[in-house]
Design a protein around this motif. Sequence first.
Motif, PDB file in Angstrom:
ATOM      1  N   ILE A 230      -6.310  -1.852   3.270  1.00  0.00           N
ATOM      2  CA  ILE A 230      -6.492  -2.897   2.261  1.00  0.00           C
ATOM      3  C   ILE A 230      -6.482  -4.292   2.906  1.00  0.00           C
ATOM      4  O   ILE A 230      -5.788  -4.529   3.893  1.00  0.00           O
ATOM      5  CB  ILE A 230      -5.446  -2.805   1.125  1.00  0.00           C
ATOM      6  CG1 ILE A 230      -4.014  -3.057   1.617  1.00  0.00           C
ATOM      7  CG2 ILE A 230      -5.531  -1.472   0.399  1.00  0.00           C
ATOM      8  CD1 ILE A 230      -3.006  -3.194   0.483  1.00  0.00           C
TER       9      ILE A 230
ATOM     10  N   VAL B  62      -6.656   2.734  -3.498  1.00  0.00           N
ATOM     11  CA  VAL B  62      -6.414   3.532  -2.287  1.00  0.00           C
ATOM     12  C   VAL B  62      -5.553   4.751  -2.636  1.00  0.00           C
ATOM     13  O   VAL B  62      -5.858   5.881  -2.245  1.00  0.00           O
ATOM     14  CB  VAL B  62      -5.726   2.660  -1.210  1.00  0.00           C
ATOM     15  CG1 VAL B  62      -5.136   3.497  -0.091  1.00  0.00           C
ATOM     16  CG2 VAL B  62      -6.718   1.648  -0.667  1.00  0.00           C
TER      17      VAL B  62
ATOM     18  N   SER C 165      -4.859   3.685   5.164  1.00  0.00           N
ATOM     19  CA  SER C 165      -5.063   2.614   4.190  1.00  0.00           C
ATOM     20  C   SER C 165      -5.536   1.366   4.928  1.00  0.00           C
ATOM     21  O   SER C 165      -4.960   0.984   5.944  1.00  0.00           O
ATOM     22  CB  SER C 165      -3.748   2.323   3.447  1.00  0.00           C
ATOM     23  OG  SER C 165      -3.911   1.151   2.695  1.00  0.00           O
TER      24      SER C 165
ATOM     25  N   ALA D 211      -4.412  -1.711  -3.616  1.00  0.00           N
ATOM     26  CA  ALA D 211      -3.486  -0.619  -3.286  1.00  0.00           C
ATOM     27  C   ALA D 211      -3.593   0.585  -4.224  1.00  0.00           C
ATOM     28  O   ALA D 211      -3.516   1.735  -3.784  1.00  0.00           O
ATOM     29  CB  ALA D 211      -2.050  -1.151  -3.286  1.00  0.00           C
TER      30      ALA D 211
ATOM     31  N   SER E  51       0.815  -1.203   0.000  1.00  0.00           N
ATOM     32  CA  SER E  51       0.000   0.000   0.000  1.00  0.00           C
ATOM     33  C   SER E  51       0.859   1.268   0.000  1.00  0.00           C
ATOM     34  O   SER E  51       0.727   2.126  -0.882  1.00  0.00           O
ATOM     35  CB  SER E  51      -0.922  -0.032   1.219  1.00  0.00           C
ATOM     36  OG  SER E  51      -1.869   0.958   1.086  1.00  0.00           O
TER      37      SER E  51
ATOM     38  N   SER F 100      -0.087   3.727   6.481  1.00  0.00           N
ATOM     39  CA  SER F 100      -0.202   2.452   5.741  1.00  0.00           C
ATOM     40  C   SER F 100       0.628   1.401   6.470  1.00  0.00           C
ATOM     41  O   SER F 100       1.461   0.726   5.877  1.00  0.00           O
ATOM     42  CB  SER F 100       0.234   2.615   4.284  1.00  0.00           C
ATOM     43  OG  SER F 100       1.504   3.207   4.206  1.00  0.00           O
TER      44      SER F 100
END
Length: 477
Positions: free
Chosen positions: A408, A417, A406, A414, A15, A242
């Motif tokens: 995910i 985002v 983030s 990714a 990410s 992230s």
Amino acid sequence: MGKIYNVGIIGGGVSGAVIALQLAKNNIDSILFEKETSLVNGPPFCHLHAGGNLYPDISDEQCKLLMKQSIDMARLFPQSIDKRPTFISIPKSEKYEIEKMESRLEMLVDYYQKLVDEDPSNEILGAPNNYYKIYTKEDLIALSDKPSVKRPSSADEWMSNTMKFIDHEKLKSPVIIVQEYGWNLFRFGAQAQLALNKTEKCSLKTNTMVTNIKDVRNQKLDYNWEICTRDGVYKVNYLVNSCGFKTGTLDESLHLNVERLIEFKAAYVSKWKPISGLIPELIFHGERDTPHGMAQLTPYCDDFYQIHGMTKDITLFENGLIQSEFNKAQPEFNEGIQQKLQGAWAEGEIKTRTENAIDFVAKFVPSFKSAVLGGPPLFGAQQIPGKDPNLRVGEVSFPSKSYARSEIVKASSALTVANQIINKIQEEKIIPTICSQSAQYLLLDAISKNEIDQLAGELAVQRGYPEALSRLLIERN
Ligand SMILES: Cc1cc2nc3c(=O)[nH]c(=O)nc-3n(C[C@H](O)[C@H](O)[C@H](O)COP(=O)(O)OP(=O)(O)OC[C@H]3O[C@@H](n4cnc5c(N)ncnc54)[C@H](O)[C@@H]3O)c2cc1C
């Protein structure tokens, strides 16, 4: 006064790396902090979920999102995509119905066709009409007489090679070959790292742990956040968290409470006898977290095979899936799992779990019984936002001004985002509005296959894995 960066990104997994690349592409400067020595060093990935066919229980909407996001990522990182298909089957003992999977696949073909009509460059999973192929018992028997093909190039050839090994009597009929490819994490990490090293738009700080964040948004300064590390304090306008499964640690230091799950899982590396023709990834569906959860056999070069078995004595762990407590954002694993995360597995556990994994696959691939331990497990922890452990598409949230988190769940999310964050940064006027977006990705395209081969091999070996895991079964030019 030290430099003020537009964006500070904490965590250089898939990410964080993709966010930094996408910012650089749009000429936005950033500083990226990663506590490990190289990027994409967190939980593993091996499968490009281009359609969600490993998850019979998720919604059609999640399947479509996974397909679209996977195509977007594969277009950027083609050198990390292994173009071998996936064999999907349902053992006779399982509750899943093949008819339901078929109707979902039809829906996915229509959706894929739509994506290709919108942009022909989206056709990276082969022709939409070849996205999947169904094989009845009679088809399988007919194919079993065909000779093995060293490097298959059609669904029939992949299936006939598969038929040499599987016990199809244990499986419901029909079975499926689908164009869900492999995704090589070492090659992905190498390409991202090489590209970020080359751009002046990103200051890449590996080996750098962020120890604290100071919120100075209300102090009328020229920047909003101070990011503290052992070697200094960095000023940034916009903060991106992230940190993967550690995302809650930053949330807590910013006094934010969020519901999230975190999960520790592992896949095992085995070595099998040389076989005469390549086989696809093999999936034998089963109910997750029961003694007969899904078995997944992923082929690599030089006769290495990775195994996932969705049971507690293989991939899943007792107390491996936990949720944040009331008024807390960061769940904490028990001591045993924390030690495993550091690589300190109890003596014998790797061998036992790898052997369990081999036996598990051998139920459907009898000759796989002869496979042996081939290397250390690929393991790690990931986050799942909210409290639904079956969620497969997590994206991003913006809990407060100048802060993005983030979230995910699959690596393929990714890029989505990154683009959402870039929109937000423009909305908050951290940067002027971007007028035109270049379709080309000069930074990533400038990295050669040779450079990726070299660094990906080094990363695999540095992390203790066979170098073969960094190569593709289906070599690309
Ligand atoms: C066993 C397993 C198999 C999987 N298989 C697949 C698959 O086949 N396909 C798929 O799409 N997904 C798969 N996933 C999920 C996928 O691995 C994750 O979704 C993805 O890696 C998450 O990326 P991330 O960048 O959000 O987090 P991470 O990769 O966890 O990155 C976070 C980074 O932040 C760094 N960090 C944390 N705190 C700090 C700090 N304070 N300072 C500096 N750095 C910090 C960490 O070192 C880490 O590198 C799998 C997960 C597991 C566990």
